[in-house]
Write a protein that holds these residues in place. Sequence first.
Motif, PDB file in Angstrom:
ATOM      1  N   ALA A   1       3.846 -61.231   9.232  1.00  0.00           N
ATOM      2  CA  ALA A   1       2.675 -60.722   9.945  1.00  0.00           C
ATOM      3  C   ALA A   1       1.423 -61.493   9.550  1.00  0.00           C
ATOM      4  CB  ALA A   1       2.496 -59.234   9.642  1.00  0.00           C
ATOM      5  N   THR A   2       1.314 -61.819   8.272  1.00  0.00           N
ATOM      6  CA  THR A   2       0.154 -62.575   7.796  1.00  0.00           C
ATOM      7  C   THR A   2       0.108 -63.958   8.434  1.00  0.00           C
ATOM      8  OG1 THR A   2       0.233 -61.387   5.687  1.00  0.00           O
ATOM      9  CG2 THR A   2      -1.014 -63.446   5.726  1.00  0.00           C
ATOM     10  N   LEU A   3       1.249 -64.628   8.485  1.00  0.00           N
ATOM     11  CA  LEU A   3       1.310 -65.935   9.138  1.00  0.00           C
ATOM     12  C   LEU A   3       0.963 -65.816  10.618  1.00  0.00           C
ATOM     13  CD1 LEU A   3       4.529 -67.595   7.622  1.00  0.00           C
ATOM     14  CD2 LEU A   3       2.154 -68.213   7.174  1.00  0.00           C
ATOM     15  N   GLY A   4       1.484 -64.761  11.260  1.00  0.00           N
ATOM     16  CA  GLY A   4       1.229 -64.573  12.683  1.00  0.00           C
ATOM     17  C   GLY A   4      -0.245 -64.344  12.978  1.00  0.00           C
ATOM     18  N   LEU A   5      -0.898 -63.503  12.175  1.00  0.00           N
ATOM     19  CA  LEU A   5      -2.322 -63.230  12.377  1.00  0.00           C
ATOM     20  C   LEU A   5      -3.167 -64.479  12.138  1.00  0.00           C
ATOM     21  CD1 LEU A   5      -2.483 -59.735  10.641  1.00  0.00           C
ATOM     22  CD2 LEU A   5      -2.729 -60.191  13.092  1.00  0.00           C
ATOM     23  N   ALA A   6      -2.785 -65.252  11.123  1.00  0.00           N
ATOM     24  CA  ALA A   6      -3.511 -66.489  10.846  1.00  0.00           C
ATOM     25  C   ALA A   6      -3.292 -67.505  11.962  1.00  0.00           C
ATOM     26  CB  ALA A   6      -3.080 -67.068   9.503  1.00  0.00           C
ATOM     27  N   ALA A   7      -2.042 -67.599  12.445  1.00  0.00           N
ATOM     28  CA  ALA A   7      -1.735 -68.535  13.530  1.00  0.00           C
ATOM     29  C   ALA A   7      -2.476 -68.153  14.810  1.00  0.00           C
ATOM     30  CB  ALA A   7      -0.227 -68.559  13.779  1.00  0.00           C
ATOM     31  N   LYS A   8      -2.603 -66.857  15.053  1.00  0.00           N
ATOM     32  CA  LYS A   8      -3.319 -66.382  16.246  1.00  0.00           C
ATOM     33  C   LYS A   8      -4.761 -66.875  16.241  1.00  0.00           C
ATOM     34  CE  LYS A   8      -4.688 -62.083  18.590  1.00  0.00           C
ATOM     35  NZ  LYS A   8      -4.584 -60.603  18.552  1.00  0.00           N
ATOM     36  N   GLN A   9      -5.432 -66.736  15.105  1.00  0.00           N
ATOM     37  CA  GLN A   9      -6.826 -67.169  15.017  1.00  0.00           C
ATOM     38  C   GLN A   9      -6.931 -68.688  15.043  1.00  0.00           C
ATOM     39  OE1 GLN A   9      -9.391 -65.077  12.212  1.00  0.00           O
ATOM     40  NE2 GLN A   9      -7.828 -63.478  11.957  1.00  0.00           N
ATOM     41  N   TRP A  10      -5.971 -69.386  14.434  1.00  0.00           N
ATOM     42  CA  TRP A  10      -6.001 -70.858  14.435  1.00  0.00           C
ATOM     43  C   TRP A  10      -5.846 -71.383  15.860  1.00  0.00           C
ATOM     44  CZ3 TRP A  10      -3.426 -75.178  15.895  1.00  0.00           C
ATOM     45  CH2 TRP A  10      -3.715 -76.374  15.236  1.00  0.00           C
ATOM     46  N   LEU A  11      -4.924 -70.820  16.624  1.00  0.00           N
ATOM     47  CA  LEU A  11      -4.697 -71.268  18.002  1.00  0.00           C
ATOM     48  C   LEU A  11      -5.899 -70.970  18.891  1.00  0.00           C
ATOM     49  CD1 LEU A  11      -0.969 -70.135  18.341  1.00  0.00           C
ATOM     50  CD2 LEU A  11      -1.785 -72.496  18.486  1.00  0.00           C
TER      51      LEU A  11
ATOM     52  N   PRO B   1      14.465 -72.020   8.229  1.00  0.00           N
ATOM     53  CA  PRO B   1      15.909 -72.266   8.216  1.00  0.00           C
ATOM     54  C   PRO B   1      16.641 -71.656   9.400  1.00  0.00           C
ATOM     55  CG  PRO B   1      15.142 -71.508   6.083  1.00  0.00           C
ATOM     56  CD  PRO B   1      14.011 -71.323   7.023  1.00  0.00           C
ATOM     57  N   HIS B   2      16.119 -70.530   9.928  1.00  0.00           N
ATOM     58  CA  HIS B   2      16.763 -69.849  11.041  1.00  0.00           C
ATOM     59  C   HIS B   2      15.697 -69.440  12.064  1.00  0.00           C
ATOM     60  CE1 HIS B   2      20.381 -69.541   8.560  1.00  0.00           C
ATOM     61  NE2 HIS B   2      19.571 -69.163   7.587  1.00  0.00           N
ATOM     62  N   PRO B   3      15.988 -69.587  13.358  1.00  0.00           N
ATOM     63  CA  PRO B   3      14.994 -69.199  14.377  1.00  0.00           C
ATOM     64  C   PRO B   3      14.549 -67.746  14.260  1.00  0.00           C
ATOM     65  CG  PRO B   3      16.803 -70.431  15.367  1.00  0.00           C
ATOM     66  CD  PRO B   3      17.195 -70.158  13.954  1.00  0.00           C
ATOM     67  N   SER B   4      15.479 -66.863  13.831  1.00  0.00           N
ATOM     68  CA  SER B   4      15.136 -65.438  13.740  1.00  0.00           C
ATOM     69  C   SER B   4      14.037 -65.173  12.721  1.00  0.00           C
ATOM     70  CB  SER B   4      16.382 -64.627  13.376  1.00  0.00           C
ATOM     71  OG  SER B   4      16.905 -65.064  12.117  1.00  0.00           O
ATOM     72  N   ALA B   5      13.868 -66.102  11.772  1.00  0.00           N
ATOM     73  CA  ALA B   5      12.880 -65.898  10.710  1.00  0.00           C
ATOM     74  C   ALA B   5      11.459 -65.850  11.251  1.00  0.00           C
ATOM     75  CB  ALA B   5      13.002 -67.002   9.656  1.00  0.00           C
ATOM     76  N   ILE B   6      11.221 -66.440  12.435  1.00  0.00           N
ATOM     77  CA  ILE B   6       9.845 -66.492  12.944  1.00  0.00           C
ATOM     78  C   ILE B   6       9.611 -65.498  14.084  1.00  0.00           C
ATOM     79  CG2 ILE B   6       9.513 -68.882  12.225  1.00  0.00           C
ATOM     80  CD1 ILE B   6       9.717 -68.772  15.748  1.00  0.00           C
ATOM     81  N   ALA B   7      10.568 -64.609  14.348  1.00  0.00           N
ATOM     82  CA  ALA B   7      10.389 -63.620  15.419  1.00  0.00           C
ATOM     83  C   ALA B   7       9.163 -62.743  15.162  1.00  0.00           C
ATOM     84  CB  ALA B   7      11.639 -62.754  15.546  1.00  0.00           C
ATOM     85  N   GLN B   8       9.010 -62.286  13.912  1.00  0.00           N
ATOM     86  CA  GLN B   8       7.861 -61.443  13.583  1.00  0.00           C
ATOM     87  C   GLN B   8       6.556 -62.227  13.634  1.00  0.00           C
ATOM     88  OE1 GLN B   8       8.680 -58.292  14.021  1.00  0.00           O
ATOM     89  NE2 GLN B   8       7.973 -57.558  12.038  1.00  0.00           N
ATOM     90  N   VAL B   9       6.597 -63.513  13.262  1.00  0.00           N
ATOM     91  CA  VAL B   9       5.383 -64.340  13.318  1.00  0.00           C
ATOM     92  C   VAL B   9       4.866 -64.388  14.748  1.00  0.00           C
ATOM     93  CG1 VAL B   9       4.418 -66.626  12.893  1.00  0.00           C
ATOM     94  CG2 VAL B   9       6.166 -65.717  11.351  1.00  0.00           C
ATOM     95  N   LYS B  10       5.759 -64.684  15.697  1.00  0.00           N
ATOM     96  CA  LYS B  10       5.347 -64.800  17.107  1.00  0.00           C
ATOM     97  C   LYS B  10       4.844 -63.462  17.654  1.00  0.00           C
ATOM     98  CE  LYS B  10       7.402 -68.876  19.022  1.00  0.00           C
ATOM     99  NZ  LYS B  10       7.726 -69.464  20.318  1.00  0.00           N
ATOM    100  N   ARG B  11       5.401 -62.393  17.151  1.00  0.00           N
ATOM    101  CA  ARG B  11       4.999 -61.065  17.628  1.00  0.00           C
ATOM    102  C   ARG B  11       3.511 -60.825  17.394  1.00  0.00           C
ATOM    103  NH1 ARG B  11       7.126 -55.608  14.623  1.00  0.00           N
ATOM    104  NH2 ARG B  11       5.549 -54.182  15.417  1.00  0.00           N
TER     105      ARG B  11
END
Length: 633
Positions: A182-192, A204-214
Amino acid sequence: MGYISDTLKQRRHRAAVLVSAATHDTTIRLAQLQQLNTKQQGLMLGPSEQMTASLNRYRDYLGHEYAWLVIDCREQLHADAIAACCGTLQAGGLLVLLLPEQPSPFALRLLDHAACFAEIQQQPANESTWHAIGEACQQLSRVTPNNVAPEALKQQQQIVEQLLGSQSPQLLIADRGRGKSATLGLAAKQWLASHHGELLITAPHPSAIAQVKRYVGANHERLRFRPWDKLLQQSPAANSPLIIDEAAAIPLPQLRRLCQHYQPLWLATTVAGYEGCGRGFVVHFEQWLRQRYPQLGYCQLQQPLRWAADDPLERWLWSALLLQQPSATATSSGIDERYHDCHASELDDSLLAQAFDLLLQGHYQSSPNDLKLLLDDPQQRLLLASENGQITGVVWYSQEGPLSAELAVAVQRGQRRPAGNLIPQAVGYYLQQQWALRHRCWRIVRIVVTTAQRRQGLGSQLLQQLRQQAQQQRIDWLATSYGYTQPLSRFWLNNHYQTIRISQRLDKSSGRPACFAAQALSTELQPPLATLVTYQQQQQRWREQQLSTTDVAQFAPPLLDIIDALYDAFINAYIGFNDAQFALFCQHQRGLICLPQTLHRAIDEAQLAQRLQQPSRASALAYLRQHLNLLKN
């Protein structure tokens, strides 16, 4: 009997029920639970078709959150899956863990540590237990978890600001449930929102970033996932920004290359051993990062978001799986000699914690499954060095061989590869040496000493002690395997371990070629091991294009016997091209076969089809074997 209470939900705690001696009607009970899971609020992992997925697919679900979790470990106690998947369980949730009918030392450890927590209950697999589990899962499927604690959200916001406010790469460390994604996702949202173009993310696995994109929201399409190996194969645009999630599960050499080829913004990882990542990752990788980026930022999420800080389920896991560093002052009266050889199950909790913590620190990808193996497998042993009640060094070694005559033949032919006996099987198969399958071997799995004892000779002293013990027990040979580096090779050579094989495939943990080294203890094995050393040396000369026809003509008969055995194994389709190509070259140089000119130098099997002008790798192998068989006949 109920497992879910208002108090549990109010405190944002999670509970567990450990079901022992599962009966024959368990399959029916699991099917009934799955029928309750209409909204996919629960996750069920295990071997039967009633489950959501098999245990080995647990990583696919780590980017999600669940109200209840069922893990069927009756056939296979998968410690990594238990530890990782409990991180997906929401506050107020329930873990149902099915244990083997005959408890092993590791299962007993889980049960013993559960006794310290009222919320972790052990129950028999009877009607009342299954009724209570069903009611709890049905109730949880309708519950919305309580709000996150304000202090956890405050910490998260502070770290988001740190990630966005720095011009240097940031290393984000967190245990499960702390809101790393969630922290990565919120930071990525503001960066974009403040930058043009794409932001790359890998894991390592695509599923690892599902929460980030959310958490990225409307700009999620500009956050583009790429597998790390694909990123290394392509040429990046100048200063392409990159997020690396679950960094500890990517081999260190590849992580370094990613940082060299791209512009790493944030590197995030879990360090508590949940996904095969030891604390050694933080030490080694952070050291390298600070050399490359002197202004490297470091931040750690400590407050859990998904559950309370005093959650009993997490405390039980950390205690039972030794995921928390032991106290620096912890001592034990269990060792009163300089060296102590034992099975892990014989150690008291303090000594076991010290030994396992050393293994976690010293090896890049240690995990809870290692603890299970040490406790449950009688062939795994520990040699400990201690001083004043403190463990200063550990050798983990495995007792391997001999195999039965029937199994040895099947292994040589590539028809069987049973678990265990790694070194005898590797030498027996890849080098076609049947003697390796008939003799007793001790394989050094890992060796590690404390930071204070490094470069003081303790590692070599431990190896000498192990050699003495092996000789007393009439062990035929000692061996080890490791990810090849020159410093490691020098260490093993200095301790009389000669290199007998260097694989051309990269080890998935270290990202380096797997190197096998050994020393003979019995006089019977000294000649064949010396021949393997010579074979490896000559093969290396060939790879470096320093081997001539004259050199091959001077090979001694024992060396030619290895070459003949590998040649026969290849044409009979027992071994692959990568393991046979040096032998094929030698047979050509001896005038026994006519090898196409394009195969005189070392190539990868993936290039074989192109070199032989065949449509596929399989057809190229079939064509080459047919060609060689015709020459032989």
